[in-house]
Design an enzyme around this catalytic site. Sequence first.
Site, PDB file in Angstrom:
ATOM      1  N   TRP B 316       0.853  -1.210   0.000  1.00 62.35           N
ATOM      2  CA  TRP B 316       0.000   0.000   0.000  1.00 62.35           C
ATOM      3  C   TRP B 316       0.887   1.257   0.000  1.00 62.35           C
ATOM      4  O   TRP B 316       0.541   2.260  -0.617  1.00 62.35           O
ATOM      5  CB  TRP B 316      -0.894  -0.004   1.248  1.00 62.35           C
ATOM      6  CG  TRP B 316      -1.782   1.217   1.350  1.00 62.35           C
ATOM      7  CD1 TRP B 316      -3.024   1.365   0.822  1.00 62.35           C
ATOM      8  CD2 TRP B 316      -1.468   2.451   1.997  1.00 62.35           C
ATOM      9  NE1 TRP B 316      -3.519   2.612   1.111  1.00 62.35           N
ATOM     10  CE2 TRP B 316      -2.584   3.306   1.827  1.00 62.35           C
ATOM     11  CE3 TRP B 316      -0.370   2.924   2.706  1.00 62.35           C
ATOM     12  CZ2 TRP B 316      -2.636   4.601   2.332  1.00 62.35           C
ATOM     13  CZ3 TRP B 316      -0.411   4.217   3.210  1.00 62.35           C
ATOM     14  CH2 TRP B 316      -1.520   5.045   3.025  1.00 62.35           C
ATOM     15  N   HIS B 317       2.021   1.169   0.681  1.00 63.29           N
ATOM     16  CA  HIS B 317       2.887   2.348   0.792  1.00 63.29           C
ATOM     17  C   HIS B 317       3.611   2.688  -0.501  1.00 63.29           C
ATOM     18  O   HIS B 317       4.066   3.818  -0.675  1.00 63.29           O
ATOM     19  CB  HIS B 317       3.908   2.152   1.920  1.00 63.29           C
ATOM     20  CG  HIS B 317       3.330   2.352   3.274  1.00 63.29           C
ATOM     21  ND1 HIS B 317       2.665   1.366   3.948  1.00 63.29           N
ATOM     22  CD2 HIS B 317       3.284   3.439   4.080  1.00 63.29           C
ATOM     23  CE1 HIS B 317       2.239   1.827   5.110  1.00 63.29           C
ATOM     24  NE2 HIS B 317       2.596   3.089   5.220  1.00 63.29           N
ATOM     25  N   GLY B 318       3.752   1.740  -1.392  1.00 61.60           N
ATOM     26  CA  GLY B 318       4.414   2.065  -2.646  1.00 61.60           C
ATOM     27  C   GLY B 318       4.601   0.856  -3.519  1.00 61.60           C
ATOM     28  O   GLY B 318       4.689  -0.275  -3.042  1.00 61.60           O
ATOM     29  N   PHE B 466       1.803   8.274  -1.541  1.00 57.96           N
ATOM     30  CA  PHE B 466       1.049   7.034  -1.310  1.00 57.96           C
ATOM     31  C   PHE B 466      -0.398   7.141  -1.788  1.00 57.96           C
ATOM     32  O   PHE B 466      -0.903   8.183  -2.005  1.00 57.96           O
ATOM     33  CB  PHE B 466       1.082   6.656   0.176  1.00 57.96           C
ATOM     34  CG  PHE B 466       2.478   6.564   0.697  1.00 57.96           C
ATOM     35  CD1 PHE B 466       3.432   5.853  -0.016  1.00 57.96           C
ATOM     36  CD2 PHE B 466       2.856   7.228   1.835  1.00 57.96           C
ATOM     37  CE1 PHE B 466       4.728   5.790   0.430  1.00 57.96           C
ATOM     38  CE2 PHE B 466       4.139   7.162   2.301  1.00 57.96           C
ATOM     39  CZ  PHE B 466       5.080   6.450   1.593  1.00 57.96           C
TER      40      PHE B 466
END
Lengths: 368, 466
Positions: B316-318, B466
């Site tokens: 989800w963060h990258g 993000f």
Amino acid sequence: MKNNIKNIIVSAVLAVFLFGLSVFTWVKAPDDYSESERRALASFPELSVETILSGKFMTSFEDYTLDQFPLRDLFRRIKALTEFNIFNKKDNNDLYIADGYVSKLEYPLSEDMLTNSADKFSYLYETYMADKGMNVYFSVVPDKNYFLAEENGYLSMDYEALVSFMKEKTSYMEYIDIFDLLSVEDYYRTDTHWKQESIVDVAQRLAQKMGVEISGEYTENTVDSPFYGVYYGQSALPLEPDTLKYLTNDTLLNCIVTSYNTGIAVEKDMYDMEAATGRDPYEMFLCGSDALLTIENPEAATDKELIIFRDSFGSSLTPLLCEGYAKIYVVDIRYIQSAMLGNFIDFNNQDVLFIYSTLLLNSSAAFK
Amino acid sequence: MLFSSIPFLYYFLPIVILLYTVAPKKLKNTVLLLSSLFFYGWGEPKYVFLMLGTIFIGYVLGLLTEKHRGTFLAKLWVTLSAVVSLGMLGYFKYADFFIENFNAVTSLSVPLLKIALPIGISFYTFQLLSYTIDVYRGDVPAQKNFITLAAYVSLFPQLIAGPIVRYSDVEKQLIERKHSFEYAAAGIRRFIIGLSKKVLIANALGEVCDIFRASDDKSVLFYWLYAICFTLHIYFDFSGYSDMAIGLGKLFGFDFMENFRHPFVSKSITEFWRRWHISLGSWFRDYVYIPLGGNRVSKIKGFRNIFVVWMLTGFWHGAAWNFIVWGLYFAVLLIIEKLWLKKYIEKSKLFSHIYVMLLIVISFVIFNASDMSQAFADIAGMFGAGSLPFYSDEWLYYLRSFAVIIVIAIIGSTELPVKAMAALKKNSKIEKCINVIEPVALVVLLVLITAYLVDGSFNPFLYFRF
């Protein structure tokens, strides 16, 4: 109840501040130029469907709001003082104060930039001087950090390595060392440059090495208005101004200065008194940043000529060399293509001096 | 538009507060929606319509899900909602990652899409997804008013960097919310504290990280300085943003959930994740971990669930391997704690703090690396691999120059300031003094923030990517 009063006060005080400054921001007439930062300020960006969709308007608007913010200089000063006095930062935007002098960190040593400088000098030498038996000299002017940085705990580039590198790459030139003649007192407190009245010995050393004589006798004159150097505005700190002095003698008064900046010969003053009270007072020396100047000395006891390749440090130094030459060509290759110099100067048997500050040698992308 | 910018503070915010204040009650959500669209459009003019389209689809699917609740169709509509939300996220955020890896495995050269990532897409798609799932579960009724739902999803205080506000948490506030001086003062206080954390501390720490990256004078201690500064930087950056979001929410009458609770005081990694990015952690818990069975399944399945949740959290963060590794790193640590370590770390406060901080610092080195090779190189540098000197001039200079900020950041990341303030307030005279000083202190902070912004500097929010 007490809490409610406190909440009302917090809300009211912050609302007054926020809305007050907002209204000030909206109604303040935009300025064109920042005297302290010596730069043009952003104007209101073009508003169109295209600039909005591309996001260009938004980016430019942000720049505009920063540049045109009311009391901008005061806010910059508050930030600088906070950095130094509350956060105890060593520098603010790379600017620091040591021994009462403002300086800007020059670090690290850039071998790429030094190579670029040396390559440019080699190109000039090979193109115009190599086969003409000309005497070519090279000197390096240390910037203020040489005297201030290391001993005050700031990052300092390796000046010895810089000079060694340049000497090695320009072995076709005779190197004239002037480091030992200088100390931090020879520089302005609020500006990058050295003081003309403090570099007579430097001029004499250079003249002597190049085989000419200069008397070193001058009358010291003082510009009436205070001199706020380039670091004054950049640092945004409350500093005392410097005093701008310039040296004259009969020879200098009779010299004829001609600028070829626009391609047409224009006679100018050795010391531009209008510039002395203008935006950058140091520009009083040889009209600041001219690409090509000549200084003719009608009283010269010799017909020798000198070509100086220089940066702004050379502006205050060159007048002091006039006594020794009939004509001096003053070239700044940041503003003229090196390849075009042959159109303006007949390279013959002149003496040639390359004199550059460590700042420019280490950041020479502007050389043309 | 950044909260920490002059256009936001002195142009956008005062106008919005003014319009919101004078607007009649029934138009307040409309004012918020239009303001939010302007706010989003300022940074992403082209993607405003994408966001509106996504909201509209979520709105229709929410109504359909409710209409057919209890039938197969409801499942279909909620699945469609998930496909749309996750499909959007997959297309804009992950497509190039999958193509790159596909090319690497197959030696093909499928061209990359090279699409700019719409700001905040990870946040607003998760909000919308949780809304339709909650409607499907019957936890909340579908929102009949499009403006109300659009105002919730696009609400500018939390639109681009969270916290991830659940519809169920603000459902009532979207219709009826409280406006008072108590809320206004609390909102102002929280907003200015958050802005200070961002502008005065996080930006300075970010500067050290940038200097480190650009430096040719690296040393073991410089690697550690970087790692510590980045860990503090991301905390102050992100928690500062969350504070601002919560503060702005209060100004408009909303109560958003807390997103950080002093995570660096944790005594275990398990505790750390109860205190760090709480809104994301609870989202994955409620919509992924528990539906998978949580820990009420066999041990093996329980571990699988942990791995799935943490891989997704990292991803989800990258869209890069280092984020996946970062997530899995925590999965491994959480399992190790669960199985063996918990009983040992509880014995020593000092050991547990050192243990947590060391692992957290290393985790953020992985997190901030541009790829896995840089992550390995950075960790190797921290432990003196290669012929790195132990210290260097640049390390010493920047340590001295940023020492005060680092100390402030370390103390500020603990519970100490809050506890100290609470202790001081127990004395009624001191409390009176604090009450007098507070508005002045807030103005002083705002002046300092303005001064730092006017001087212009490094400013982007980390979580914008993000």
